[in-house]
Design a protein around this motif. Structure first.
Motif, mmCIF file in Angstrom:
data_model
loop_
_atom_site.group_PDB
_atom_site.id
_atom_site.type_symbol
_atom_site.label_atom_id
_atom_site.label_comp_id
_atom_site.label_asym_id
_atom_site.label_seq_id
_atom_site.Cartn_x
_atom_site.Cartn_y
_atom_site.Cartn_z
ATOM 1 N N LEU A 1 0.824 -1.212 0.000
ATOM 2 C CA LEU A 1 0.000 0.000 0.000
ATOM 3 C C LEU A 1 0.858 1.262 0.000
ATOM 4 C CD1 LEU A 1 -2.470 -1.036 2.873
ATOM 5 C CD2 LEU A 1 -2.941 -1.147 0.432
ATOM 6 N N ASP A 2 2.189 1.084 -0.005
ATOM 7 C CA ASP A 2 3.108 2.222 0.114
ATOM 8 C C ASP A 2 2.850 3.026 1.376
ATOM 9 O OD1 ASP A 2 4.827 1.971 -1.993
ATOM 10 O OD2 ASP A 2 3.410 2.858 -3.432
ATOM 11 N N VAL A 3 2.633 2.350 2.480
ATOM 12 C CA VAL A 3 2.391 3.040 3.751
ATOM 13 C C VAL A 3 3.427 2.566 4.768
ATOM 14 C CG1 VAL A 3 0.793 3.263 5.711
ATOM 15 C CG2 VAL A 3 -0.106 3.281 3.375
ATOM 16 N N LEU A 4 4.086 3.530 5.422
ATOM 17 C CA LEU A 4 4.976 3.194 6.551
ATOM 18 C C LEU A 4 4.253 3.652 7.808
ATOM 19 C CD1 LEU A 4 8.492 4.417 5.353
ATOM 20 C CD2 LEU A 4 7.746 2.045 5.680
ATOM 21 N N GLN A 5 4.236 2.817 8.836
ATOM 22 C CA GLN A 5 3.498 3.192 10.042
ATOM 23 C C GLN A 5 4.316 2.834 11.274
ATOM 24 O OE1 GLN A 5 1.085 5.324 11.040
ATOM 25 N NE2 GLN A 5 -0.492 4.356 9.765
ATOM 26 N N LYS A 6 4.431 3.762 12.214
ATOM 27 C CA LYS A 6 5.128 3.455 13.469
ATOM 28 C C LYS A 6 4.191 2.610 14.334
ATOM 29 C CE LYS A 6 7.809 5.724 17.012
ATOM 30 N NZ LYS A 6 8.064 6.955 17.730
ATOM 31 N N ILE A 7 4.736 1.550 14.938
ATOM 32 C CA ILE A 7 3.874 0.664 15.735
ATOM 33 C C ILE A 7 3.615 1.310 17.093
ATOM 34 C CG2 ILE A 7 3.613 -1.633 16.745
ATOM 35 C CD1 ILE A 7 5.525 -2.697 14.623
ATOM 36 N N GLU A 8 2.405 1.819 17.279
ATOM 37 C CA GLU A 8 1.993 2.403 18.563
ATOM 38 C C GLU A 8 0.881 1.579 19.190
ATOM 39 O OE1 GLU A 8 3.419 4.695 20.122
ATOM 40 O OE2 GLU A 8 4.567 5.868 18.666
ATOM 41 N N ALA A 9 0.063 0.934 18.359
ATOM 42 C CA ALA A 9 -1.073 0.150 18.874
ATOM 43 C C ALA A 9 -0.553 -1.086 19.613
ATOM 44 C CB ALA A 9 -1.966 -0.269 17.714
ATOM 45 N N LYS A 10 -1.420 -1.647 20.455
ATOM 46 C CA LYS A 10 -1.059 -2.894 21.146
ATOM 47 C C LYS A 10 -1.252 -4.048 20.160
ATOM 48 C CE LYS A 10 -2.507 -5.485 25.279
ATOM 49 N NZ LYS A 10 -1.253 -5.498 26.022
ATOM 50 N N VAL A 11 -0.227 -4.877 20.023
ATOM 51 C CA VAL A 11 -0.327 -6.041 19.135
ATOM 52 C C VAL A 11 -0.169 -7.296 19.994
ATOM 53 C CG1 VAL A 11 0.701 -7.263 17.167
ATOM 54 C CG2 VAL A 11 0.644 -4.756 17.189
ATOM 55 N N SER A 12 -1.174 -8.167 20.004
ATOM 56 C CA SER A 12 -1.093 -9.365 20.864
ATOM 57 C C SER A 12 -1.589 -10.586 20.134
ATOM 58 C CB SER A 12 -1.977 -9.221 22.107
ATOM 59 O OG SER A 12 -1.660 -8.087 22.812
ATOM 60 N N LYS A 13 -1.168 -11.732 20.655
ATOM 61 C CA LYS A 13 -1.605 -13.012 20.080
ATOM 62 C C LYS A 13 -2.279 -13.832 21.178
ATOM 63 C CE LYS A 13 0.248 -16.935 17.504
ATOM 64 N NZ LYS A 13 -1.049 -17.248 16.967
ATOM 65 N N PHE A 14 -3.376 -14.463 20.839
ATOM 66 C CA PHE A 14 -4.106 -15.302 21.789
ATOM 67 C C PHE A 14 -4.203 -16.702 21.211
ATOM 68 C CE2 PHE A 14 -5.217 -10.955 22.263
ATOM 69 C CZ PHE A 14 -5.105 -10.755 23.634
ATOM 70 N N ASP A 15 -4.022 -17.684 22.068
ATOM 71 C CA ASP A 15 -3.984 -19.057 21.580
ATOM 72 C C ASP A 15 -5.392 -19.645 21.509
ATOM 73 O OD1 ASP A 15 -3.460 -21.600 20.913
ATOM 74 O OD2 ASP A 15 -1.776 -21.855 22.283
ATOM 75 N N LEU A 16 -6.072 -19.353 20.391
ATOM 76 C CA LEU A 16 -7.417 -19.915 20.183
ATOM 77 C C LEU A 16 -7.380 -20.727 18.891
ATOM 78 C CD1 LEU A 16 -9.449 -16.714 21.061
ATOM 79 C CD2 LEU A 16 -9.126 -18.729 22.467
ATOM 80 N N SER A 17 -6.277 -21.418 18.701
ATOM 81 C CA SER A 17 -6.025 -22.095 17.439
ATOM 82 C C SER A 17 -7.072 -23.163 17.133
ATOM 83 C CB SER A 17 -4.643 -22.747 17.515
ATOM 84 O OG SER A 17 -4.450 -23.589 16.420
ATOM 85 N N GLY A 18 -7.265 -23.412 15.852
ATOM 86 C CA GLY A 18 -8.141 -24.495 15.400
ATOM 87 C C GLY A 18 -7.381 -25.800 15.225
ATOM 88 N N HIS A 19 -6.120 -25.823 15.685
ATOM 89 C CA HIS A 19 -5.290 -27.031 15.516
ATOM 90 C C HIS A 19 -4.930 -27.618 16.868
ATOM 91 C CE1 HIS A 19 -4.526 -26.524 11.193
ATOM 92 N NE2 HIS A 19 -4.639 -25.238 11.463
ATOM 93 N N ALA A 20 -4.789 -28.948 16.889
ATOM 94 C CA ALA A 20 -4.436 -29.655 18.119
ATOM 95 C C ALA A 20 -3.046 -29.258 18.595
ATOM 96 C CB ALA A 20 -4.476 -31.158 17.858
ATOM 97 N N ASN A 21 -2.831 -29.328 19.916
ATOM 98 C CA ASN A 21 -1.499 -29.127 20.486
ATOM 99 C C ASN A 21 -0.617 -30.309 20.133
ATOM 100 O OD1 ASN A 21 -2.520 -26.892 21.659
ATOM 101 N ND2 ASN A 21 -2.892 -27.871 23.643
ATOM 102 N N ARG A 22 0.697 -30.037 20.114
ATOM 103 C CA ARG A 22 1.633 -31.099 19.721
ATOM 104 C C ARG A 22 1.589 -32.287 20.684
ATOM 105 N NH1 ARG A 22 7.180 -27.602 20.850
ATOM 106 N NH2 ARG A 22 7.073 -27.612 23.115
ATOM 107 N N ASP A 23 1.399 -32.013 21.991
ATOM 108 C CA ASP A 23 1.386 -33.125 22.953
ATOM 109 C C ASP A 23 0.158 -34.019 22.753
ATOM 110 O OD1 ASP A 23 3.743 -32.197 24.206
ATOM 111 O OD2 ASP A 23 2.533 -30.635 25.142
ATOM 112 N N GLU A 24 -0.952 -33.399 22.374
ATOM 113 C CA GLU A 24 -2.161 -34.191 22.112
ATOM 114 C C GLU A 24 -1.945 -35.093 20.901
ATOM 115 O OE1 GLU A 24 -5.565 -30.971 23.519
ATOM 116 O OE2 GLU A 24 -4.729 -30.798 21.509
ATOM 117 N N LEU A 25 -1.261 -34.546 19.890
ATOM 118 C CA LEU A 25 -1.041 -35.336 18.667
ATOM 119 C C LEU A 25 -0.077 -36.495 18.901
ATOM 120 C CD1 LEU A 25 -0.939 -32.505 15.983
ATOM 121 C CD2 LEU A 25 -2.629 -34.329 16.138
#
Ligand SMILES: [Zn+2]
Ligand SMILES: [Zn+2]
Length: 450
Positions: free
Chosen positions: A379-403
């Motif tokens: 998009l030809d846009v440079l943006q300074k990261i000011e917002a909060k960026v987070s990850k939450f583990d709500l995956s649709g895939h099984a955990n490795r230990d379960e597999l």
């Protein structure tokens, strides 16, 4: 069994596996790579041309499994396509959307061979659909021999199946994409426990270690707290989601949170495909108690379509929660464009709730730190990261230990690693090396006789 992985790029990518068991030749899944466009996004169908396939199996409707199925089916006009009833409904909406995306890419990316298929191909594909009931053997015959396929509920997303294939008393089991835990909108996997000869297992989360006190519910609580504090600052929340599955799950979570007043009521904006799929989920839920979804949720939370006027790099004209695709914030998708306008203000949050390939913009943003400059290249846009960026583990895939626990329980002779990045597969290799089975990490395009 002879097994050839036709996903040329390796990793997760464009899933497509060619298998031979006795006289039967078949393919499981035929996807499109989400990170690429044009020929790079396709599995190596040329390897199949010299065969006449006896059948094709579709495990579920995410495009990395479904996206190139109309092409393969056109090359193999006699092969029935075996899938769950729910997938037969969802595939229609996903594929017609895929044609629109390819038409757009044709001009935007100047790839004249797009779209790879048209409406006519879809109609012939749908004529070949066979939807045997789940957990019930389905018999196919050839040259006086027979094979039995059974589809098992795999969690992951509505319609997703694992597949067991029985030939002369030996079972080969393909997990497909799988989730053992229940979700708000979908029951977890219901898999057979009997021993198998060969296990083909997904490995998506092989490099993800789960902290001891973390659960799906604790992650939902943590996410709602972040949404709450963002809204309290009059900020907006962007949740990049896959339109199929994750979007409907998040709608159900938000509906519950609004009703319990865990977060204040604000407008929720959704992208079009995810809202359309809501109707399909509603229809499917009437036919199975494994899928729970009522289209009234949209009205209850006041969901509205994403306005067209979202400008790159600019604050959107309205505030609220944006539940839009793509989940990995792939270039030029609504989540990518919105992020370019939200990332520069500290009152906003961008919350990831699913798998992000490290080389996609979503994956790169998760690796970056507050204060860094983020390049929205497309998009030809440079943006300074000011917002909060987070990850939450709500995956649709099984955990490795379960597999790995499941692999040990069904005591196969051989395990084939599938659907995972190299580091993820390495974890499985290391953690299964002392088990009494051989482990294969197949190189793309190489045929293994197992
Ligand atoms: Zn999937
Ligand atoms: Zn997948």
């Amino acid at each position: 069994m002879k097994f050839t992985d036709l996903n040329v790029q390796g990793g997760i990518g464009a899933n497509c596996s060619l298998c031979e068991i006795g006289p039967f030749k078949f393919v499981i899944d035929s996807g499109l790579h989400p990170k690429f466009a044009g020929s790079e996004s396709l599995p190596k169908h040329e390897e199949i041309e010299r065969f006449s396939l006896d059948f094709i199996i579709l495990t579920h409707c995410h495009l990395d499994h479904l996206g190139s199925l109309p092409l393969l089916s056109r090359q193999q006009p006699d092969a029935p396509v075996i899938l769950s009833y729910a997938s037969s409904i969802l595939a229609r909406r996903m594929l017609s959307n895929s044609i629109s995306v390819m038409k757009r890419q044709r001009t935007e990316l100047n790839i004249p061979e797009l779209p790879y298929y048209g409406r006519g191909d879809l109609t012939s594909l749908y004529d070949r659909f066979k939807t045997p009931p789940l957990h019930t053997p389905y018999r196919l015959e050839k040259n006086g021999e027979h094979i039995e396929l059974t589809l098992h509920h795999a969690g992951h997303v509505a319609g997703a199946v694992s597949v067991s294939i029985k030939y002369k008393g030996n079972i080969t089991f393909f997990t497909g994409d799988i989730l053992f835990n229940d979700q708000r909108t979908l029951d977890g996997a219901n898999l057979p426990k009997e021993p198998v000869d060969i296990l083909v297992t997904e490995t998506t989360r092989g490099s993800t270690e789960i902290p001891r006190n973390q659960s799906r519910e604790s992650e939902i609580v943590r996410m709602l707290k972040t949404i709450h504090s963002t809204l309290a600052k009059q900020g907006s929340v962007l949740i990049p989601v896959f339109a199929l599955g994750r979007m409907q799950e998040m709608l159900a979570i938000l509906d519950e949170a609004f009703r319990k007043k865990a977060i204040p009521k604000v407008p929720v904006f959704c992208s079009g495909l995810g809202m359309d799929l809501v109707n399909h989920f509603h229809e499917i839920s009437k036919n199975t108690n494994r899928v729970r979804f009522n289209r009234k949720v949209l009205r209850a939370i006041g969901a509205r379509p994403l306005p067209k006027k979202i400008e790159p790099g600019r604050r959107p004209p309205m505030e609220g929660i944006f539940l839009v695709s793509s989940g990995m914030m792939v270039e030029k998708t609504p989540s990518y464009v919105l992020a370019s306008g939200l990332l520069g203000e500290s009152k906003n949050s961008i919350l990831f709730v699913g798998y992000c390939d490290p080389s996609t913009p979503g994956g790169k943003l998760l690796e970056a730190s507050r204060g860094d400059t983020f390049d929205f290249d497309a998009l030809d846009v440079l943006q300074k990261i000011e917002a909060k960026v987070s990850k939450f583990d709500l995956s649709g895939h099984a955990n490795r230990d379960e597999l790995t626990a499941y692999a040990k329980k069904i005591s196969p002779r051989a395990v084939i690693l599938h659907h995972g990045d190299p580091e993820a597969r390495d974890w499985f290799k290391q953690n299964l090396e002392n088990e009494p089975f051989s482990i294969y990490d197949p190189e793309p395009l190489k045929t293994y006789d197992i």
